[in-house]
Enzyme design. Structure first.
Site, PDB file in Angstrom:
ATOM      1  N   ASN A 136      27.834  36.163  16.973  1.00  0.00           N
ATOM      2  CA  ASN A 136      26.513  36.272  16.330  1.00  0.00           C
ATOM      3  C   ASN A 136      26.629  36.835  14.916  1.00  0.00           C
ATOM      4  N   ASP A 140      12.373  37.763  30.427  1.00  0.00           N
ATOM      5  CA  ASP A 140      13.696  37.358  29.957  1.00  0.00           C
ATOM      6  C   ASP A 140      13.746  35.877  29.584  1.00  0.00           C
ATOM      7  N   ASP A 163      21.551  18.756   3.042  1.00  0.00           N
ATOM      8  CA  ASP A 163      20.755  19.491   4.035  1.00  0.00           C
ATOM      9  C   ASP A 163      19.436  18.759   4.268  1.00  0.00           C
ATOM     10  N   ALA A 164      19.035  18.676   5.529  1.00  0.00           N
ATOM     11  CA  ALA A 164      17.810  17.953   5.884  1.00  0.00           C
ATOM     12  C   ALA A 164      16.559  18.798   5.659  1.00  0.00           C
ATOM     13  N   PRO A 207       9.906  42.701  20.673  1.00  0.00           N
ATOM     14  CA  PRO A 207      10.055  42.126  22.021  1.00  0.00           C
ATOM     15  C   PRO A 207      11.514  42.047  22.467  1.00  0.00           C
ATOM     16  N   TYR A 213      21.309  24.461  23.601  1.00  0.00           N
ATOM     17  CA  TYR A 213      21.972  24.692  22.308  1.00  0.00           C
ATOM     18  C   TYR A 213      23.488  24.716  22.478  1.00  0.00           C
ATOM     19  N   SER A 214      23.977  25.588  23.379  1.00  0.00           N
ATOM     20  CA  SER A 214      25.440  25.730  23.474  1.00  0.00           C
ATOM     21  C   SER A 214      26.075  24.453  24.037  1.00  0.00           C
ATOM     22  N   PRO A 252      15.198  32.241  30.039  1.00  0.00           N
ATOM     23  CA  PRO A 252      15.802  31.558  31.194  1.00  0.00           C
ATOM     24  C   PRO A 252      17.297  31.300  30.943  1.00  0.00           C
ATOM     25  N   LYS A 278      26.423  22.126  21.119  1.00  0.00           N
ATOM     26  CA  LYS A 278      27.529  22.540  20.237  1.00  0.00           C
ATOM     27  C   LYS A 278      28.869  22.241  20.910  1.00  0.00           C
ATOM     28  N   THR A 290      30.281  27.913  17.588  1.00  0.00           N
ATOM     29  CA  THR A 290      29.806  29.197  18.095  1.00  0.00           C
ATOM     30  C   THR A 290      30.598  29.656  19.317  1.00  0.00           C
ATOM     31  N   ASP A 291      30.578  30.950  19.571  1.00  0.00           N
ATOM     32  CA  ASP A 291      31.229  31.475  20.788  1.00  0.00           C
ATOM     33  C   ASP A 291      30.427  31.108  22.042  1.00  0.00           C
ATOM     34  N   GLU A 292      29.173  30.656  21.854  1.00  0.00           N
ATOM     35  CA  GLU A 292      28.314  30.399  23.018  1.00  0.00           C
ATOM     36  C   GLU A 292      28.814  29.231  23.869  1.00  0.00           C
ATOM     37  N   LEU A 324      17.258  37.661  16.641  1.00  0.00           N
ATOM     38  CA  LEU A 324      16.980  39.046  17.033  1.00  0.00           C
ATOM     39  C   LEU A 324      16.847  40.029  15.852  1.00  0.00           C
TER      40      LEU A 324
HETATM   41  P1  NAD Z   1      20.367  27.623  10.547  1.00  0.00           P
HETATM   42  O1  NAD Z   1      19.513  27.088  11.640  1.00  0.00           O
HETATM   43  O2  NAD Z   1      19.939  28.815   9.783  1.00  0.00           O
HETATM   44  O3  NAD Z   1      20.649  26.478   9.452  1.00  0.00           O
HETATM   45  C1  NAD Z   1      20.942  25.164   9.809  1.00  0.00           C
HETATM   46  C2  NAD Z   1      20.830  24.307   8.547  1.00  0.00           C
HETATM   47  O4  NAD Z   1      21.160  22.954   8.900  1.00  0.00           O
HETATM   48  C3  NAD Z   1      19.423  24.278   7.963  1.00  0.00           C
HETATM   49  O5  NAD Z   1      19.483  24.426   6.558  1.00  0.00           O
HETATM   50  C4  NAD Z   1      18.889  22.908   8.341  1.00  0.00           C
HETATM   51  O6  NAD Z   1      17.951  22.398   7.424  1.00  0.00           O
HETATM   52  C5  NAD Z   1      20.170  22.098   8.357  1.00  0.00           C
HETATM   53  N1  NAD Z   1      20.088  20.910   9.209  1.00  0.00           N
HETATM   54  C6  NAD Z   1      19.589  20.846  10.487  1.00  0.00           C
HETATM   55  N2  NAD Z   1      19.670  19.579  10.941  1.00  0.00           N
HETATM   56  C7  NAD Z   1      20.242  18.851   9.959  1.00  0.00           C
HETATM   57  C8  NAD Z   1      20.607  17.488   9.849  1.00  0.00           C
HETATM   58  N3  NAD Z   1      20.396  16.619  10.845  1.00  0.00           N
HETATM   59  N4  NAD Z   1      21.200  17.073   8.696  1.00  0.00           N
HETATM   60  C9  NAD Z   1      21.407  17.936   7.696  1.00  0.00           C
HETATM   61  N5  NAD Z   1      21.077  19.233   7.738  1.00  0.00           N
HETATM   62  C10 NAD Z   1      20.499  19.680   8.867  1.00  0.00           C
HETATM   63  O7  NAD Z   1      21.785  27.860  11.233  1.00  0.00           O
HETATM   64  P2  NAD Z   1      22.906  28.932  10.882  1.00  0.00           P
HETATM   65  O8  NAD Z   1      22.629  30.168  11.648  1.00  0.00           O
HETATM   66  O9  NAD Z   1      23.093  28.988   9.428  1.00  0.00           O
HETATM   67  O10 NAD Z   1      24.161  28.243  11.576  1.00  0.00           O
HETATM   68  C11 NAD Z   1      25.008  27.358  10.834  1.00  0.00           C
HETATM   69  C12 NAD Z   1      26.091  26.852  11.773  1.00  0.00           C
HETATM   70  O11 NAD Z   1      26.825  27.957  12.294  1.00  0.00           O
HETATM   71  C13 NAD Z   1      25.535  26.110  12.996  1.00  0.00           C
HETATM   72  O12 NAD Z   1      26.386  25.017  13.257  1.00  0.00           O
HETATM   73  C14 NAD Z   1      25.613  27.122  14.121  1.00  0.00           C
HETATM   74  O13 NAD Z   1      25.798  26.487  15.367  1.00  0.00           O
HETATM   75  C15 NAD Z   1      26.847  27.913  13.709  1.00  0.00           C
HETATM   76  N6  NAD Z   1      26.882  29.325  14.166  1.00  0.00           N
HETATM   77  C16 NAD Z   1      25.807  30.142  13.944  1.00  0.00           C
HETATM   78  C17 NAD Z   1      25.889  31.485  14.332  1.00  0.00           C
HETATM   79  C18 NAD Z   1      24.745  32.446  14.079  1.00  0.00           C
HETATM   80  O14 NAD Z   1      24.815  33.601  14.542  1.00  0.00           O
HETATM   81  N7  NAD Z   1      23.710  32.079  13.346  1.00  0.00           N
HETATM   82  C19 NAD Z   1      27.043  31.972  14.954  1.00  0.00           C
HETATM   83  C20 NAD Z   1      28.110  31.091  15.163  1.00  0.00           C
HETATM   84  C21 NAD Z   1      28.025  29.767  14.744  1.00  0.00           C
HETATM   85  P1  TYD Z   2      19.434  35.447  19.132  1.00  0.00           P
HETATM   86  O1  TYD Z   2      19.367  36.174  17.839  1.00  0.00           O
HETATM   87  O2  TYD Z   2      18.417  34.419  19.439  1.00  0.00           O
HETATM   88  O3  TYD Z   2      20.913  34.855  19.228  1.00  0.00           O
HETATM   89  P2  TYD Z   2      21.690  34.207  20.507  1.00  0.00           P
HETATM   90  O4  TYD Z   2      20.731  33.876  21.569  1.00  0.00           O
HETATM   91  O5  TYD Z   2      22.284  32.999  19.881  1.00  0.00           O
HETATM   92  O6  TYD Z   2      22.707  35.239  20.923  1.00  0.00           O
HETATM   93  O7  TYD Z   2      19.408  36.526  20.301  1.00  0.00           O
HETATM   94  C1  TYD Z   2      20.355  37.574  20.345  1.00  0.00           C
HETATM   95  C2  TYD Z   2      20.093  38.344  21.610  1.00  0.00           C
HETATM   96  O8  TYD Z   2      18.826  39.008  21.488  1.00  0.00           O
HETATM   97  C3  TYD Z   2      19.992  37.479  22.842  1.00  0.00           C
HETATM   98  O9  TYD Z   2      20.597  38.159  23.932  1.00  0.00           O
HETATM   99  C4  TYD Z   2      18.497  37.319  23.069  1.00  0.00           C
HETATM  100  C5  TYD Z   2      17.930  38.622  22.536  1.00  0.00           C
HETATM  101  N1  TYD Z   2      16.576  38.540  21.955  1.00  0.00           N
HETATM  102  C6  TYD Z   2      15.585  39.447  22.358  1.00  0.00           C
HETATM  103  O10 TYD Z   2      15.829  40.343  23.203  1.00  0.00           O
HETATM  104  N2  TYD Z   2      14.342  39.358  21.807  1.00  0.00           N
HETATM  105  C7  TYD Z   2      14.037  38.399  20.888  1.00  0.00           C
HETATM  106  O11 TYD Z   2      12.860  38.331  20.438  1.00  0.00           O
HETATM  107  C8  TYD Z   2      15.062  37.484  20.470  1.00  0.00           C
HETATM  108  C9  TYD Z   2      14.767  36.407  19.455  1.00  0.00           C
HETATM  109  C10 TYD Z   2      16.315  37.603  21.031  1.00  0.00           C
END
Ligand code: NAD
Ligand code: TYD
Length: 372
Positions: free
Chosen positions: A187, A307, A31-32, A213, A158-159, A309, A162, A132-134, A198
């Site tokens: 999510n 909102d 992990d970085a 917010p 982001y999406s 963007p 991915k 991700t589903d995004e 969120l």
């Molecule tokens: P996070 O942002 O909490 O953690 C990401 C981790 O990756 C961190 O520990 C960071 O230090 C490490 N990292 C970042 N860049 C790096 C690099 N270049 N080399 C090595 N390590 C690095 O993310 P998360 O929410 O735990 O998500 C993990 C994975 O799951 C991601 O690929 C994300 O796209 C996917 N995912 C997340 C969700 C969600 O709801 N959080 C849902 C579906 C899929």
């Molecule tokens: P988020 O947790 O950032 O996940 P994702 O954008 O990957 O779905 O946001 C979840 C939802 O909540 C998204 O529709 C954006 C909204 N949101 C808010 O309304 N307020 C906030 O402060 C944040 C961070 C997200």
């Protein structure tokens, strides 16, 4: 042993912790430690020889090649990514670097390692890419949920990054026969979730008496899955998923954002009721009661803000493939998962204050100040 990348982040850390409660198979965790990576998440493993932490970047081919040669893992699970949509809007570059270039370098390095394995280990090796589903874009209200054959239509940096990584993983299977698996999950929520997303943001802001917010009209829909259910799905796909296949993972929990925020407020009202005697210091002019509640409620802190963007309106997952093929189903309902989550944040306030560093405060100012 297995090699996990991004195992100090939210989902990766939950995965590592869960894995080591269920198996004695060791984990190398690369992990970085970006702002989202936190070794405190893994503090309980400090003296555990089954967990080997390595600080480094997935794009560092020399480092990764050395780890593969030294530890000879039977599988790699790639969690490492930049993961926050709002940050990708403010600064997409890191997303391109880690999610696209990083995944590409990782695939190249793993391909070289895999090519050098003997036939048996070559066949059983797996590269599991967590996505991700995004990547599928936004659904209209009445459209069916995303299946694995849904066209990719990513809408945020982001999406899009991915989606690019998913395509690279797919191509490495088709072109080089690398034994890959891809999961696309909805999510997540649960312990160790960084409070930029969120649910944890709402919990920590509410407890600090800060505004909650809600972007736009709050009617955007997400499907929510308790993080430990995501971890069990990944374990299942790793154990039994068909090579080259994609598995969608979801919680069957489609909810508009405002309902999520109301649920968090209701749980906090129950578990940590607001004092009746004084108003939250940070927004002294707000009445603590609402037309719906004669008692003080955290709901009074909700503020609608500008909102995001390009905000995707709805995500929904059709998880029938993983259920029918691999027998996986989530164990938690939203009601049980969110209660555990709120309780975890109440019980782990020192974790929260430690992650609210100067860098976190700078981000919060940047993201919310301009929303008004
Ligand atoms: P996070 O942002 O909490 O953690 C990401 C981790 O990756 C961190 O520990 C960071 O230090 C490490 N990292 C970042 N860049 C790096 C690099 N270049 N080399 C090595 N390590 C690095 O993310 P998360 O929410 O735990 O998500 C993990 C994975 O799951 C991601 O690929 C994300 O796209 C996917 N995912 C997340 C969700 C969600 O709801 N959080 C849902 C579906 C899929
Ligand atoms: P988020 O947790 O950032 O996940 P994702 O954008 O990957 O779905 O946001 C979840 C939802 O909540 C998204 O529709 C954006 C909204 N949101 C808010 O309304 N307020 C906030 O402060 C944040 C961070 C997200």
């Amino acid at each position: 042993m297995i090699l996990v990348t991004g195992g100090a982040g939210f989902i990766g850390a939950n995965f590592v912790l869960d894995w080591l409660t269920q198996s004695d198979e060791a984990i190398v965790n690369l992990d970085a430690l970006t702002y989202a990576g936190n070794l405190q998440n893994l503090a309980s493993l400090t003296a555990d020889p089954r967990h080997i932490f390595v600080h480094g970047d997935i794009a560092d081919s020399t480092l990764v090649a050395g780890l593969l040669a030294q530890h000879q893992p039977r599988a790699l699970i790639n969690f490492a990514a930049e993961s926050h949509v709002d940050r990708s809007i403010h600064g997409p570059e890191d997303f391109i670097q880690t999610n696209i270039v990083g995944t590409f370098r990782l695939l190249e390095t793993v391909r070289a390692y895999w090519n050098g394995l003997n036939d048996e280990t070559k066949q059983s090796f797996r590269f599991l890419h967590v996505s991700t589903d995004e990547v599928y874009g936004s659904l209209a209200k009445d459209e069916p949920a995303f299946s694995e054959t849904r066209r990719y239509e990513p809408n945020s940096p982001y999406s899009a990054s991915k989606a690019a990584s998913d395509h690279l993983v797919r191509a490495y299977h088709h072109t080089y026969s690398l034994p890959v698996l891809t999961t696309n999950c909805s999510n997540n929520y649960g312990p160790y979730h960084f409070p930029e997303k969120l649910i944890p943001l709402m919990i920590v802001n509410a407890l600090a008496g800060k505004s909650l917010p809600v972007y736009g009209d709050g009617q955007q829909i997400r499907d929510w899955l308790y993080v430990k259910d995501h971890c069990s799905a990944i374990r299942r796909v790793l154990a039994a998923g068909r090579v080259g296949e994609v598995y969608n993972i979801g919680g069957c929990n489609e909810k508009p954002n405002i309902e999520i925020v109301h649920t968090v407020c209701a749980l906090l009202d129950e578990l940590r009721p607001l004092p009746t005697s004084h108003l939250p210091l940070t927004i002294p002019h707000l009445p603590l009661t609402t037309p719906h509640s004669p008692l003080p409620t955290y709901r009074s802190l909700i503020t609608y803000v500008t909102d995001r963007p390009g905000h995707d309106r709805r995500y929904a997952i059709d998880a029938s493939k993983i259920e029918h093929e691999l027998g996986w189903k989530p164990a938690e309902t939203f009601a049980t998962g969110i209660r555990k989550t709120v309780q975890w944040y109440l019980d782990n306030q020192s974790w929260v204050s430690n992650v609210q560093s100067g860098a976190y405060r700078t981000w919060v100012e940047k993201n919310y100040q301009e929303r008004g």
